[in-house]
Design an enzyme around this catalytic site. Structure first.
Site, PDB file in Angstrom:
ATOM      1  N   GLY A   1      37.241  43.751  77.737  1.00 18.44           N
ATOM      2  CA  GLY A   1      36.144  44.204  76.836  1.00 18.44           C
ATOM      3  C   GLY A   1      35.718  43.007  75.862  1.00 18.44           C
ATOM      4  N   LEU A   2      36.205  41.822  75.985  1.00 13.21           N
ATOM      5  CA  LEU A   2      35.999  40.762  75.355  1.00 13.21           C
ATOM      6  C   LEU A   2      35.060  39.657  75.854  1.00 13.21           C
ATOM      7  CD1 LEU A   2      39.526  39.772  74.016  1.00 13.21           C
ATOM      8  CD2 LEU A   2      37.783  41.153  72.903  1.00 13.21           C
TER       9      LEU A   2
ATOM     10  N   ALA B   1      30.488  37.219  80.608  1.00 12.26           N
ATOM     11  CA  ALA B   1      29.171  36.820  80.134  1.00 12.26           C
ATOM     12  C   ALA B   1      29.600  35.337  79.570  1.00 12.26           C
ATOM     13  CB  ALA B   1      28.783  37.659  79.023  1.00 12.26           C
TER      14      ALA B   1
ATOM     15  N   ASP C   1      26.375  42.262  76.026  1.00 12.58           N
ATOM     16  CA  ASP C   1      27.388  41.400  76.240  1.00 12.58           C
ATOM     17  C   ASP C   1      26.677  39.780  76.302  1.00 12.58           C
ATOM     18  OD1 ASP C   1      29.195  43.286  76.333  1.00 12.58           O
ATOM     19  OD2 ASP C   1      30.520  42.372  78.087  1.00 12.58           O
TER      20      ASP C   1
END
Ligand code: PMV
Length: 320
Positions: free
Chosen positions: A112-113, A117, A159
């Site tokens: 989720g960090l 991307a 993102d």
């Protein structure tokens, strides 16, 4: 030699509902980053090294939809070096650059960090500088969004946007990006469950729920969107104490969407018990990371409580 770097990111409010056109807030996390180094090479071809994932390969030996290969192929197509995207380079023509590309990242994968991307943005920026094909931020962002679509099905684009611009962003799908101001800095503690959870799956599961009862889920997404809007106002006026309650409400709605997990709930609970003003999962859910709003003097206690409750890693970040 050319180098480029891109930060990680977290979503403060609004994940999942953002896929359905509601606003979401996200911030860059500069403590973790993806870094790319490109050197001209004496040997023919484009060699890719990513020691962190034990990847040492010639570009042409990788499947064309490999996350790293797809970026290089698409870039070479975009810059008119290659005749088509996602196809191996015909080596015999000899007009392709001979490069050594090294990729490293301190952003945990599928947490989720925004690791995917960030690698894409750092890689495309390094390629554009090294091969003398300047790209504006909008172009980098659009490029990274195309790559996200390749891997994540129907991503909202949040993102790639926050990672490209490296600024706090209020994101609404298909609308121009809006950078938001942080009136008074506040502290977020990030807890990583260490459980790798593909966002594609949780997004697809939320879609199934929505398809089965659109009226219900549209109204849940409205609630989430309203929370994100209120949170933005609080952040812009420095009224950050009320943000905690909004985080808790957002987490409850994410639980309703079935994207939390026992591990995430345990970390959220531990953070609240250790004095966080509020806490929620962040990103796709089911694993990955959660965030807690902390008074700066409580951040270390919250961090320790998260580790005791099973977090594999924590990051304390200032939102400013
Ligand atoms: O898991 P992450 O941090 O990539 O979360 C993406 C956020 C979602 O809203 C779940 C999906 C999206 O594309 O916006």
């Amino acid at each position: 030699m050319t180098t480029a770097s891109a930060p990680g990111k977290i979503i403060l409010f609004g994940e999942h509902a953002v896929v359905y056109g509601r606003p979401a807030l996200a911030i860059p996390v500069t403590q973790v980053h993806a870094d790319v180094e490109i050197r001209d090479s004496d040997s023919t071809g484009i060699l890719i090294h990513a020691p962190g994932i034990r990847l040492h390969a010639d570009l042409n030996s990788l499947p064309s939809d490999h996350p790293v290969a797809a970026v290089v192929h698409n870039f070479l197509f975009l810059s008119r070096v290659s005749p088509s995207p996602l196809t191996p380079l015909p080596k015999s023509e000899g007009k392709f650059p001979n490069l050594n590309i090294t990729i490293s990242s301190t952003i945990p994968v599928a947490s989720g960090l925004g690791s995917g991307a960030a690698v894409t943005v750092a890689l495309v920026r390094a390629l554009s500088a090294h091969l003398n094909h300047p790209m504006k931020d909008e172009e980098v962002n659009a490029f990274a969004y195309d790559i996200e679509k390749l891997h994540h099905g129907t991503p909202s684009g949040i993102d790639n946007t926050v990672v490209t611009y490296a600024k706090p962003v209020c994101f609404i799908k298909t609308q121009p990006i809006e950078v938001f101001n942080v009136h008074k800095p506040f502290t977020i503690v990030i807890g990583d469950t260490g459980i790798s959870a593909p966002t594609k799956e949780s997004v697809a599961d939320v879609r199934k729920l929505w398809e089965a009862d659109q009226e219900k889920w549209e109204s849940v997404f409205d609630e989430v969107g309203e929370i994100a809007k209120q949170a933005k106002e609080r952040i812009e006026t420095g009224d950050w104490k009320l943000l905690g309650g909004l985080m808790d409400q957002n987490h409850a709605l994410l639980q309703e969407m079935t994207v939390s997990s026992p591990e995430l709930d345990a970390l959220v609970e531990a953070a609240r018990k250790a004095g966080a003003a509020g806490a929620k999962l962040s990103g796709g859910g089911r694993g990955g990371s959660m965030i807690a709003l902390a008074q700066p003097e409580k951040a270390d206690d919250i961090s320790s409580a998260l580790i005791s409750a099973g977090a594999k890693n924590t990051i304390v970040t200032q939102v400013s």
